[in-house]
Design an enzyme around this catalytic site. Sequence first.
Site, PDB file in Angstrom:
ATOM      1  N   GLY A 103       2.892   3.688   5.177  1.00  0.00           N
ATOM      2  CA  GLY A 103       4.261   3.968   4.739  1.00  0.00           C
ATOM      3  C   GLY A 103       4.636   3.038   3.601  1.00  0.00           C
ATOM      4  O   GLY A 103       3.911   2.081   3.292  1.00  0.00           O
ATOM      5  N   LEU A 104       5.755   3.332   2.987  1.00  0.00           N
ATOM      6  CA  LEU A 104       6.232   2.563   1.837  1.00  0.00           C
ATOM      7  C   LEU A 104       6.518   1.107   2.198  1.00  0.00           C
ATOM      8  O   LEU A 104       6.754   0.787   3.365  1.00  0.00           O
ATOM      9  CB  LEU A 104       7.522   3.191   1.292  1.00  0.00           C
ATOM     10  N   SER A 105       6.511   0.268   1.188  1.00  0.00           N
ATOM     11  CA  SER A 105       6.965  -1.108   1.377  1.00  0.00           C
ATOM     12  C   SER A 105       8.426  -1.078   1.845  1.00  0.00           C
ATOM     13  O   SER A 105       9.238  -0.342   1.284  1.00  0.00           O
ATOM     14  CB  SER A 105       6.861  -1.859   0.038  1.00  0.00           C
ATOM     15  N   GLY A 106       8.728  -1.810   2.878  1.00  0.00           N
ATOM     16  CA  GLY A 106      10.096  -1.825   3.393  1.00  0.00           C
ATOM     17  C   GLY A 106      10.369  -0.779   4.460  1.00  0.00           C
ATOM     18  O   GLY A 106      11.473  -0.711   5.006  1.00  0.00           O
ATOM     19  N   SER A 143      -1.245   1.283   2.356  1.00  0.00           N
ATOM     20  CA  SER A 143      -2.404   2.202   2.276  1.00  0.00           C
ATOM     21  C   SER A 143      -1.981   3.561   1.729  1.00  0.00           C
ATOM     22  O   SER A 143      -1.996   4.556   2.444  1.00  0.00           O
ATOM     23  CB  SER A 143      -3.095   2.334   3.643  1.00  0.00           C
TER      24      SER A 143
END
Lengths: 205, 205
Positions: B32-35, B106
Amino acid sequence: MATNIVWHEASVSKEDRREKNDHGSFCLWFTGLSGSGKSTLANALAKYLFEANVQTYVLDGDNVRHGLNKDLGFTDEDRKENIRRIGEVSKLFVDGGQIVVTAFISPFREDRQQVRDILNENEFFEIYVNCSLDECEKRDPKGLYKKARNNEIKHFTGIDSPYEAPVNPELVVNTESQSIQESVKTIVQFLEEKGLIKSGISNGI
Amino acid sequence: MATNIVWHEASVSKEDRREKNDHGSFCLWFTGLSGSGKSTLANALAKYLFEANVQTYVLDGDNVRHGLNKDLGFTDEDRKENIRRIGEVSKLFVDGGQIVVTAFISPFREDRQQVRDILNENEFFEIYVNCSLDECEKRDPKGLYKKARNNEIKHFTGIDSPYEAPVNPELVVNTESQSIQESVKTIVQFLEEKGLIKSGISNGI
């Protein structure tokens, strides 16, 4: 079941894991010539500790060279990187509350020292698996010495590449004069004496 | 104590470890996205499972980027190698009887597929930690989105580098509409339903 588990956000520390597992977590770094019995000894030790409910894992050529380190060859640089990565993975297992036993020739003092440096005190124990070159060459379980003598393998430790024996290892086991069983007992007793595992575990050996 | 332990030479199999630990061993691959909350969620999950006597370990930037993968940067090649090594280390933990939870962006399907490929069936579960870019950027816990918008960081996922969402993940948790606690419950219930951990463990969440 599980009724006593309650929700709370936090992470698990290395100390939490050690307390839960009821034993220390650390790296037993075996070093010695090819054929000295490192991998056999590591697996026998791990099996015995496993039966005693001690979380133990072995890193050796079988599970590292074809996986994590499959991109590495046998140049000086690659051998160095091989040991560095094994050291870093060992650190993760130690952080995870496990006893990790590594079974690699790891011929160079500098490389072993670097692994020692990334672990804390009482987390790295260098165990010299001592066996004479003559005896190792006689055993030659993988036929590698024969190949090295025939120049089919280059830079083979003990033949045309040096082995730097440990200067101050925490423990020495001699697989030439001792059986694997006796060597395992020596190591388990050492761990008991250090208070890293519960006393009495060596009684069954 | 330890009187029932007897000497025998053999090695410990993955199956032996699973039986002793009384739970499966596998990789929960968060992407998943950063944050989006991957690391927070992974640690909360590991903590809960730890309290339930389930051997769990988290691999995330904190223990991998400064150790095993400290030689890697953020080029395409290095990002690929970063994920490859994390996959190989996960495989070692799975072999060691642990549940390993990985918390890395990833972003590329191909890299995640390669990790899936080195593990067996029922050893790799891709969990999409879904959260909109807007929300992630609003949270911006490390101030990285701000830096990426100001061109202080290049190739930042979601800004100037793509994120390839999973096509057929084993599970999706939405950290925008669900609390961390709810997401942990979703995952633990999923593991119970799959028979990978004992049923009833989710009752305390």
